[in-house]
Write a protein that holds these residues in place. Sequence first.
Motif, PDB file in Angstrom:
ATOM      1  N   ALA A 103       0.830  -1.208   0.000  1.00  9.64           N
ATOM      2  CA  ALA A 103       0.000   0.000   0.000  1.00  9.64           C
ATOM      3  C   ALA A 103       0.863   1.257   0.000  1.00  9.64           C
ATOM      4  O   ALA A 103       0.569   2.242  -0.701  1.00  9.64           O
ATOM      5  N   ILE A 104       1.955   1.244   0.755  1.00  5.89           N
ATOM      6  CA  ILE A 104       2.845   2.414   0.830  1.00  5.89           C
ATOM      7  C   ILE A 104       3.512   2.675  -0.518  1.00  5.89           C
ATOM      8  O   ILE A 104       3.517   3.801  -1.029  1.00  5.89           O
ATOM      9  N   THR A 105       4.093   1.631  -1.107  1.00  5.98           N
ATOM     10  CA  THR A 105       4.805   1.838  -2.375  1.00  5.98           C
ATOM     11  C   THR A 105       3.852   2.218  -3.497  1.00  5.98           C
ATOM     12  O   THR A 105       4.167   3.068  -4.333  1.00  5.98           O
ATOM     13  N   THR A 111      13.833  -0.338  -4.895  1.00  4.20           N
ATOM     14  CA  THR A 111      13.137   0.826  -5.447  1.00  4.20           C
ATOM     15  C   THR A 111      12.299   0.388  -6.643  1.00  4.20           C
ATOM     16  O   THR A 111      11.125   0.737  -6.748  1.00  4.20           O
ATOM     17  N   VAL A 112      12.905  -0.379  -7.533  1.00  3.85           N
ATOM     18  CA  VAL A 112      12.212  -0.895  -8.708  1.00  3.85           C
ATOM     19  C   VAL A 112      12.031  -2.412  -8.599  1.00  3.85           C
ATOM     20  O   VAL A 112      10.953  -2.937  -8.886  1.00  3.85           O
ATOM     21  N   LEU A 113      13.076  -3.106  -8.178  1.00  8.65           N
ATOM     22  CA  LEU A 113      13.015  -4.560  -8.015  1.00  8.65           C
ATOM     23  C   LEU A 113      13.099  -4.936  -6.531  1.00  8.65           C
ATOM     24  O   LEU A 113      13.909  -4.383  -5.789  1.00  8.65           O
ATOM     25  N   PHE A 121      14.232   8.551  -7.604  1.00  2.76           N
ATOM     26  CA  PHE A 121      13.611   7.562  -6.729  1.00  2.76           C
ATOM     27  C   PHE A 121      14.699   6.676  -6.132  1.00  2.76           C
ATOM     28  O   PHE A 121      15.620   6.252  -6.837  1.00  2.76           O
ATOM     29  N   GLY A 122      14.580   6.388  -4.846  1.00  2.00           N
ATOM     30  CA  GLY A 122      15.560   5.520  -4.204  1.00  2.00           C
ATOM     31  C   GLY A 122      15.092   5.084  -2.835  1.00  2.00           C
ATOM     32  O   GLY A 122      14.058   5.547  -2.332  1.00  2.00           O
ATOM     33  N   TRP A 160      12.156  14.268  -5.033  1.00  2.00           N
ATOM     34  CA  TRP A 160      12.766  13.051  -4.509  1.00  2.00           C
ATOM     35  C   TRP A 160      11.698  12.192  -3.847  1.00  2.00           C
ATOM     36  O   TRP A 160      10.903  12.679  -3.030  1.00  2.00           O
ATOM     37  N   TRP A 161      11.728  10.890  -4.174  1.00  8.08           N
ATOM     38  CA  TRP A 161      10.723   9.958  -3.677  1.00  8.08           C
ATOM     39  C   TRP A 161      11.431   8.760  -3.060  1.00  8.08           C
ATOM     40  O   TRP A 161      12.151   8.032  -3.737  1.00  8.08           O
ATOM     41  N   VAL A 162      11.230   8.586  -1.744  1.00 13.68           N
ATOM     42  CA  VAL A 162      11.971   7.563  -0.993  1.00 13.68           C
ATOM     43  C   VAL A 162      11.084   6.355  -0.709  1.00 13.68           C
ATOM     44  O   VAL A 162      10.004   6.484  -0.123  1.00 13.68           O
ATOM     45  N   LEU A 163      11.561   5.178  -1.123  1.00 16.87           N
ATOM     46  CA  LEU A 163      10.855   3.914  -0.886  1.00 16.87           C
ATOM     47  C   LEU A 163      11.260   3.338   0.469  1.00 16.87           C
ATOM     48  O   LEU A 163      12.404   3.496   0.900  1.00 16.87           O
TER      49      LEU A 163
END
Length: 361
Positions: free
Chosen positions: A71-73, A171-173, A289-290, A322-325
């Motif tokens: 839900a967060i991601t 972040t992506v995988l 993104f990171g 900037w978007w932090v996972l």
Amino acid sequence: MTPTSAGRLALALSVALLAGLSACKRSEHPSMPPVPEPRAVTPEPPAPPAVPADDNLNSVLWVQRSAEYAAITTSLFRAAAERLETALAEPNWDALVPDERGLPTPTAIPAGTPADTDAATRATTDAGSDAEADAEPDQEPDAGDDSDPTPPTARDLTGLPPAVILDIDETVLDNSPYQARMVLDGTEFNDLSWDQWVAEKKARAVPGVVDFAKAAEARGVTLLYISNRAVHLREATLANLRDEGLPVKDDSVFLGMGLTVEGCEQARESDKLCRRELAGRNYRVLMQFGDQLGDFVRIPDNSIQGRGAILDEYRDWFGERWWVLPNPTYGSWEPAVFGNDWAQPRDARRQAKRQALQPAR
């Protein structure tokens, strides 16, 4: 009664008496059942060796099994997609710190121009093979009107094609299966097992990222993957990205650890400074993104205090450029609490982490 008759009668009574006594004896003492043949006993299998408690158990379990993680991601990538329209509409919108934007030719900054005055353009980095490392470095105070989306760079960005920079791991995988193996086996990260995992190409896309990536691609935005996966892992990594539905323009969009960037020097190979600079030479970077501060900006002091200073300095960039996972399983935040000394025994590192807890009592 004749003697002969009396004898016969006595004999008959004796036989009857003996028969009765025999019957009573059988009823009082029944015969024992036959003893069964002895059976072969199958030994119990040995108990599996005990696996010591692992600091990562709850973290990995949360990533893999909680609905909250997905839900967060998903929420984060959806919000970023909505913000993308604003970023594209602003001709000088820039998600790179001015000091990290590469310029093809030297450009003078007019006297009196602050090096960085917009409070909405900074960021963070990632560590180790995107699967393990400590943090890195950058900075530059920001002061100014955070409602102005245009940072005072020394170069007009309008002629550059738009791009977004994405870290890859966590972040992506999602590499939580690799983390789960270490928890179950009682092992720690090492380059060999990491390379083997990457070669399996089993990492799944982080929830929400594919929809964002496709939305960005549909708007003409190039996706650049700046990762601390080493350059020799490029082929397997790009195959994994494509398998998961991520847009891959061509091989050049993978900027892995070990890539040489002409005209740029940095302290450590795992720093992403030069690769961000390379991206800035060719693209107008709209977002980054990171899952680590070092995915966005160089970290000169990887301590709790130093990292806090970075957060304070670039606070207005988060959720904009900037978007932090979320990644509770590893990162440069961890060695920050034990002096960045991975050579310490595991128990010593664990003790330092316990001492860093704040029980408020």
